[in-house]
Scaffold this motif. Structure first.
Motif, PDB file in Angstrom:
ATOM      1  N   ALA A  95       0.784  -1.057   0.059  1.00 59.26           N
ATOM      2  CA  ALA A  95       0.032  -0.227   0.086  1.00 59.26           C
ATOM      3  C   ALA A  95       0.872   1.160  -0.136  1.00 59.26           C
ATOM      4  O   ALA A  95       0.526   2.304  -0.569  1.00 59.26           O
ATOM      5  N   ALA A  96       1.885   1.308   0.804  1.00 58.12           N
ATOM      6  CA  ALA A  96       2.869   2.384   0.789  1.00 58.12           C
ATOM      7  C   ALA A  96       3.566   2.650  -0.442  1.00 58.12           C
ATOM      8  O   ALA A  96       3.787   3.693  -1.078  1.00 58.12           O
ATOM      9  N   ILE A  97       3.800   1.519  -1.169  1.00 61.34           N
ATOM     10  CA  ILE A  97       4.477   1.625  -2.554  1.00 61.34           C
ATOM     11  C   ILE A  97       3.375   2.318  -3.445  1.00 61.34           C
ATOM     12  O   ILE A  97       3.569   3.150  -4.396  1.00 61.34           O
ATOM     13  N   VAL A  98       2.181   1.687  -3.503  1.00 59.48           N
ATOM     14  CA  VAL A  98       1.239   2.304  -4.414  1.00 59.48           C
ATOM     15  C   VAL A  98       0.987   3.747  -4.269  1.00 59.48           C
ATOM     16  O   VAL A  98       0.824   4.444  -5.258  1.00 59.48           O
ATOM     17  N   ALA A  99       1.008   4.023  -3.036  1.00 64.34           N
ATOM     18  CA  ALA A  99       0.704   5.763  -2.863  1.00 64.34           C
ATOM     19  C   ALA A  99       1.853   6.281  -3.182  1.00 64.34           C
ATOM     20  O   ALA A  99       1.431   7.425  -3.877  1.00 64.34           O
ATOM     21  N   ALA A 100       3.058   5.945  -2.799  1.00 71.35           N
ATOM     22  CA  ALA A 100       4.449   6.743  -3.734  1.00 71.35           C
ATOM     23  C   ALA A 100       4.270   6.609  -4.971  1.00 71.35           C
ATOM     24  O   ALA A 100       4.458   7.802  -5.861  1.00 71.35           O
ATOM     25  N   MET A 101       3.791   5.654  -5.770  1.00 72.24           N
ATOM     26  CA  MET A 101       3.448   5.591  -7.207  1.00 72.24           C
ATOM     27  C   MET A 101       2.492   6.374  -7.625  1.00 72.24           C
ATOM     28  O   MET A 101       2.478   7.145  -8.672  1.00 72.24           O
ATOM     29  N   SER A 102       1.230   6.518  -6.942  1.00 74.57           N
ATOM     30  CA  SER A 102       0.129   7.499  -7.173  1.00 74.57           C
ATOM     31  C   SER A 102       0.776   8.829  -7.183  1.00 74.57           C
ATOM     32  O   SER A 102       0.430   9.843  -8.044  1.00 74.57           O
ATOM     33  N   ARG A 103       1.422   9.173  -6.145  1.00 74.06           N
ATOM     34  CA  ARG A 103       2.293  10.375  -5.897  1.00 74.06           C
ATOM     35  C   ARG A 103       3.024  10.984  -7.079  1.00 74.06           C
ATOM     36  O   ARG A 103       2.983  12.138  -7.643  1.00 74.06           O
ATOM     37  N   ALA A 104       3.686  10.045  -7.590  1.00 68.16           N
ATOM     38  CA  ALA A 104       4.737  10.251  -8.606  1.00 68.16           C
ATOM     39  C   ALA A 104       4.045  10.661  -9.985  1.00 68.16           C
ATOM     40  O   ALA A 104       4.296  11.662 -10.770  1.00 68.16           O
ATOM     41  N   ILE A 105       2.706   9.906 -10.360  1.00 66.68           N
ATOM     42  CA  ILE A 105       2.012  10.077 -11.359  1.00 66.68           C
ATOM     43  C   ILE A 105       1.355  11.516 -11.252  1.00 66.68           C
ATOM     44  O   ILE A 105       1.315  12.176 -12.031  1.00 66.68           O
ATOM     45  N   GLU A 106       0.752  11.806 -10.236  1.00 70.58           N
ATOM     46  CA  GLU A 106       0.236  13.064  -9.846  1.00 70.58           C
ATOM     47  C   GLU A 106       1.114  14.228 -10.194  1.00 70.58           C
ATOM     48  O   GLU A 106       0.719  15.338 -10.912  1.00 70.58           O
ATOM     49  N   THR A 107       2.553  14.192  -9.839  1.00 67.46           N
ATOM     50  CA  THR A 107       3.444  15.028  -9.712  1.00 67.46           C
ATOM     51  C   THR A 107       3.656  15.211 -11.240  1.00 67.46           C
ATOM     52  O   THR A 107       4.139  16.294 -11.951  1.00 67.46           O
ATOM     53  N   PHE A 108       4.006  13.898 -12.250  1.00 58.29           N
ATOM     54  CA  PHE A 108       4.190  14.192 -13.343  1.00 58.29           C
ATOM     55  C   PHE A 108       3.066  14.759 -14.421  1.00 58.29           C
ATOM     56  O   PHE A 108       3.193  15.605 -15.066  1.00 58.29           O
ATOM     57  N   THR A 109       1.805  14.543 -13.915  1.00 65.27           N
ATOM     58  CA  THR A 109       0.518  15.132 -14.508  1.00 65.27           C
ATOM     59  C   THR A 109       0.678  16.670 -14.178  1.00 65.27           C
ATOM     60  O   THR A 109       0.454  17.559 -15.088  1.00 65.27           O
ATOM     61  N   GLU A 110       1.028  17.152 -12.930  1.00 67.11           N
ATOM     62  CA  GLU A 110       1.131  18.509 -12.703  1.00 67.11           C
ATOM     63  C   GLU A 110       2.200  19.216 -13.591  1.00 67.11           C
ATOM     64  O   GLU A 110       1.977  20.241 -14.020  1.00 67.11           O
ATOM     65  N   ARG A 111       3.246  18.366 -13.755  1.00 67.55           N
ATOM     66  CA  ARG A 111       4.307  19.118 -14.627  1.00 67.55           C
ATOM     67  C   ARG A 111       3.786  19.408 -16.117  1.00 67.55           C
ATOM     68  O   ARG A 111       4.341  19.909 -16.905  1.00 67.55           O
ATOM     69  N   VAL A 112       3.302  18.181 -16.575  1.00 67.45           N
ATOM     70  CA  VAL A 112       2.778  18.282 -17.912  1.00 67.45           C
ATOM     71  C   VAL A 112       1.653  19.471 -18.075  1.00 67.45           C
ATOM     72  O   VAL A 112       1.840  20.301 -18.958  1.00 67.45           O
ATOM     73  N   VAL A 113       0.823  19.553 -17.205  1.00 63.97           N
ATOM     74  CA  VAL A 113       0.008  20.650 -17.525  1.00 63.97           C
ATOM     75  C   VAL A 113       0.543  22.105 -17.128  1.00 63.97           C
ATOM     76  O   VAL A 113       0.120  23.028 -17.939  1.00 63.97           O
ATOM     77  N   ALA A 114       1.333  22.258 -16.268  1.00 65.71           N
ATOM     78  CA  ALA A 114       2.141  23.456 -16.180  1.00 65.71           C
ATOM     79  C   ALA A 114       2.757  23.851 -17.550  1.00 65.71           C
ATOM     80  O   ALA A 114       3.059  24.953 -17.977  1.00 65.71           O
ATOM     81  N   ALA A 115       3.598  23.032 -18.014  1.00 64.40           N
ATOM     82  CA  ALA A 115       4.084  23.097 -19.288  1.00 64.40           C
ATOM     83  C   ALA A 115       2.988  23.350 -20.656  1.00 64.40           C
ATOM     84  O   ALA A 115       3.466  24.252 -21.514  1.00 64.40           O
ATOM     85  N   LEU A 116       2.001  22.612 -20.351  1.00 63.99           N
ATOM     86  CA  LEU A 116       0.960  22.822 -21.578  1.00 63.99           C
ATOM     87  C   LEU A 116       0.238  24.105 -21.556  1.00 63.99           C
ATOM     88  O   LEU A 116      -0.086  24.827 -22.656  1.00 63.99           O
ATOM     89  N   ARG A 117       0.127  24.679 -20.516  1.00 62.46           N
ATOM     90  CA  ARG A 117      -0.841  26.035 -20.330  1.00 62.46           C
ATOM     91  C   ARG A 117      -0.452  27.079 -20.916  1.00 62.46           C
ATOM     92  O   ARG A 117      -1.100  27.664 -21.961  1.00 62.46           O
TER      93      ARG A 117
END
Length: 127
Positions: A95-117
């Motif tokens: 569960a802790a691994i999945v939570a860390a992986m989920s946070r990484a995907i969220e951060t990746f998404t945020e970076r994509v959006v910040a660059a796309l805007r």
């Protein structure tokens, strides 16, 4: 660092695609975001490639990914970005691994959006 007891409920590629699509939809509400072929000509397409994404023995999840937007009217690549992220695994177990992986995907998404805007045309009224 494979887990002898952990099992994914779906293929990782499917889960990442779903999470990225949902994250982009949430952060760009006036855009139509889809993981399937659009019905009309898109204003932009985003290609994402996960090079590596795994928990490591040193207690972190590492994500190395590349993404690039494409001009929706043709094959022209606008700009590509390579992202390397780490997230701490904050506890024992899968569960802790999945939570860390989920946070990484969220951060990746945020970076994509910040660059796309700044690069996207005025939002289309849709839906």
């Amino acid at each position: 660092m494979p887990s002898p007891a952990g099992r994914w409920g779906e293929r990782l590629s499917v889960g990442i695609t779903r999470a990225l699509t949902l994250g982009l939809t949430r952060r760009l509400p006036s855009f139509v975001v889809t993981a399937t072929a659009p019905t009309g000509p898109p204003a932009r397409r985003v290609l994402a490639e996960i090079e590596s994404f795994e928990p490591r023995a040193d207690g972190i999840v590492g994500l190395l990914a590349r993404w690039r937007p494409l001009d929706g009217t043709g094959p022209d690549t606008l700009a590509g970005v390579r992202i390397s992220l780490v997230e701490a695994i904050t506890g024992p177990g899968n569960a802790a691994i999945v939570a860390a992986m989920s946070r990484a995907i969220e951060t990746f998404t945020e970076r994509v959006v910040a660059a796309l805007r700044p690069a996207v045309p005025a939002a289309r009224a849709s839906r």
